[in-house]
Scaffold this motif. Sequence first.
Motif, PDB file in Angstrom:
ATOM      1  N   TYR A  33       0.806  -1.227   0.000  1.00  0.00           N
ATOM      2  CA  TYR A  33       0.000   0.000   0.000  1.00  0.00           C
ATOM      3  C   TYR A  33       0.837   1.274   0.000  1.00  0.00           C
ATOM      4  CZ  TYR A  33      -4.312  -2.546   0.773  1.00  0.00           C
ATOM      5  OH  TYR A  33      -5.389  -3.379   0.635  1.00  0.00           O
ATOM      6  N   LEU A  34       2.130   1.153   0.257  1.00  0.00           N
ATOM      7  CA  LEU A  34       2.959   2.352   0.364  1.00  0.00           C
ATOM      8  C   LEU A  34       2.939   3.220  -0.898  1.00  0.00           C
ATOM      9  CD1 LEU A  34       4.783   4.022   2.179  1.00  0.00           C
ATOM     10  CD2 LEU A  34       6.714   2.663   1.369  1.00  0.00           C
ATOM     11  N   PRO A  35       3.013   2.660  -2.110  1.00  0.00           N
ATOM     12  CA  PRO A  35       2.937   3.545  -3.289  1.00  0.00           C
ATOM     13  C   PRO A  35       1.625   4.322  -3.381  1.00  0.00           C
ATOM     14  CG  PRO A  35       3.824   1.410  -3.918  1.00  0.00           C
ATOM     15  CD  PRO A  35       3.346   1.287  -2.498  1.00  0.00           C
ATOM     16  N   ASP A  36       0.512   3.680  -3.024  1.00  0.00           N
ATOM     17  CA  ASP A  36      -0.774   4.389  -3.048  1.00  0.00           C
ATOM     18  C   ASP A  36      -0.826   5.472  -1.984  1.00  0.00           C
ATOM     19  OD1 ASP A  36      -1.686   2.821  -5.127  1.00  0.00           O
ATOM     20  OD2 ASP A  36      -2.609   1.345  -3.784  1.00  0.00           O
ATOM     21  N   VAL A  37      -0.341   5.151  -0.788  1.00  0.00           N
ATOM     22  CA  VAL A  37      -0.315   6.138   0.290  1.00  0.00           C
ATOM     23  C   VAL A  37       0.603   7.293  -0.084  1.00  0.00           C
ATOM     24  CG1 VAL A  37       0.402   6.508   2.694  1.00  0.00           C
ATOM     25  CG2 VAL A  37      -0.897   4.466   2.076  1.00  0.00           C
ATOM     26  N   GLN A  38       1.737   6.958  -0.681  1.00  0.00           N
ATOM     27  CA  GLN A  38       2.693   7.974  -1.109  1.00  0.00           C
ATOM     28  C   GLN A  38       2.065   8.920  -2.125  1.00  0.00           C
ATOM     29  OE1 GLN A  38       6.210   6.196  -2.713  1.00  0.00           O
ATOM     30  NE2 GLN A  38       7.205   8.151  -3.125  1.00  0.00           N
ATOM     31  N   ALA A  39       1.324   8.376  -3.072  1.00  0.00           N
ATOM     32  CA  ALA A  39       0.678   9.212  -4.085  1.00  0.00           C
ATOM     33  C   ALA A  39      -0.460  10.042  -3.491  1.00  0.00           C
ATOM     34  CB  ALA A  39       0.146   8.339  -5.220  1.00  0.00           C
ATOM     35  N   ASP A  40      -1.265   9.427  -2.619  1.00  0.00           N
ATOM     36  CA  ASP A  40      -2.401  10.137  -2.031  1.00  0.00           C
ATOM     37  C   ASP A  40      -1.964  11.282  -1.126  1.00  0.00           C
ATOM     38  OD1 ASP A  40      -4.173   8.501  -3.324  1.00  0.00           O
ATOM     39  OD2 ASP A  40      -4.609   7.249  -1.569  1.00  0.00           O
ATOM     40  N   LEU A  41      -0.898  11.067  -0.367  1.00  0.00           N
ATOM     41  CA  LEU A  41      -0.448  12.091   0.584  1.00  0.00           C
ATOM     42  C   LEU A  41       0.634  12.996   0.023  1.00  0.00           C
ATOM     43  CD1 LEU A  41      -0.344   9.962   3.852  1.00  0.00           C
ATOM     44  CD2 LEU A  41      -2.168  11.453   3.043  1.00  0.00           C
ATOM     45  N   GLY A  42       1.089  12.711  -1.167  1.00  0.00           N
ATOM     46  CA  GLY A  42       2.121  13.538  -1.779  1.00  0.00           C
ATOM     47  C   GLY A  42       3.471  13.414  -1.095  1.00  0.00           C
ATOM     48  N   LEU A  43       3.789  12.232  -0.620  1.00  0.00           N
ATOM     49  CA  LEU A  43       5.062  12.015   0.062  1.00  0.00           C
ATOM     50  C   LEU A  43       6.171  11.776  -0.951  1.00  0.00           C
ATOM     51  CD1 LEU A  43       3.925   9.507   2.846  1.00  0.00           C
ATOM     52  CD2 LEU A  43       4.186  11.969   3.044  1.00  0.00           C
ATOM     53  N   GLY A  44       7.343  12.286  -0.644  1.00  0.00           N
ATOM     54  CA  GLY A  44       8.504  12.006  -1.473  1.00  0.00           C
ATOM     55  C   GLY A  44       9.047  10.616  -1.170  1.00  0.00           C
ATOM     56  N   VAL A  45      10.011  10.197  -1.958  1.00  0.00           N
ATOM     57  CA  VAL A  45      10.593   8.868  -1.781  1.00  0.00           C
ATOM     58  C   VAL A  45      11.286   8.764  -0.423  1.00  0.00           C
ATOM     59  CG1 VAL A  45      12.286   7.240  -2.707  1.00  0.00           C
ATOM     60  CG2 VAL A  45      10.857   8.540  -4.263  1.00  0.00           C
ATOM     61  N   ALA A  46      12.023   9.789  -0.034  1.00  0.00           N
ATOM     62  CA  ALA A  46      12.738   9.762   1.248  1.00  0.00           C
ATOM     63  C   ALA A  46      11.764   9.716   2.428  1.00  0.00           C
ATOM     64  CB  ALA A  46      13.655  10.976   1.366  1.00  0.00           C
ATOM     65  N   THR A  47      10.709  10.486   2.355  1.00  0.00           N
ATOM     66  CA  THR A  47       9.719  10.496   3.439  1.00  0.00           C
ATOM     67  C   THR A  47       9.004   9.157   3.536  1.00  0.00           C
ATOM     68  OG1 THR A  47       9.393  12.850   3.068  1.00  0.00           O
ATOM     69  CG2 THR A  47       7.735  11.724   4.374  1.00  0.00           C
ATOM     70  N   ALA A  48       8.653   8.581   2.403  1.00  0.00           N
ATOM     71  CA  ALA A  48       8.011   7.268   2.410  1.00  0.00           C
ATOM     72  C   ALA A  48       8.950   6.215   2.995  1.00  0.00           C
ATOM     73  CB  ALA A  48       7.581   6.874   1.007  1.00  0.00           C
ATOM     74  N   GLY A  49      10.236   6.314   2.682  1.00  0.00           N
ATOM     75  CA  GLY A  49      11.219   5.400   3.264  1.00  0.00           C
ATOM     76  C   GLY A  49      11.344   5.572   4.763  1.00  0.00           C
ATOM     77  N   LEU A  50      11.286   6.811   5.236  1.00  0.00           N
ATOM     78  CA  LEU A  50      11.331   7.055   6.680  1.00  0.00           C
ATOM     79  C   LEU A  50      10.107   6.484   7.386  1.00  0.00           C
ATOM     80  CD1 LEU A  50      12.736  10.699   6.868  1.00  0.00           C
ATOM     81  CD2 LEU A  50      13.841   8.598   7.662  1.00  0.00           C
ATOM     82  N   VAL A  51       8.956   6.622   6.764  1.00  0.00           N
ATOM     83  CA  VAL A  51       7.737   6.060   7.344  1.00  0.00           C
ATOM     84  C   VAL A  51       7.854   4.542   7.427  1.00  0.00           C
ATOM     85  CG1 VAL A  51       5.271   5.691   6.938  1.00  0.00           C
ATOM     86  CG2 VAL A  51       6.253   7.968   6.673  1.00  0.00           C
TER      87      VAL A  51
END
Length: 93
Positions: A33-51
Amino acid sequence: MKRTFSLSVLLVPSGLGLVAATYGLVRLASGLYLPDVQADLGLGVATAGLVSSGASVVYCLGALAGLLLAARHARALVVGAAATAGGGAVGMA
């Protein structure tokens, strides 16, 4: 007088298997689900990795807390684990 727990031979491997299976499923689901969450919340790659890595760090801290607190506060530890697991599941839903 302290009573022995005769089923501990079965309880420990069963509990370990349950934790391993459920944690594995949660990690798999969060990764899917991380790619969908990343797109929905507008997270960058680094922020998604931190999460994503933050979940592993929190798991390790929880395991350390369990190791340190289990002998003295076993019931409170189980209640806290159930509450955080339930809260996390509701939050993800």
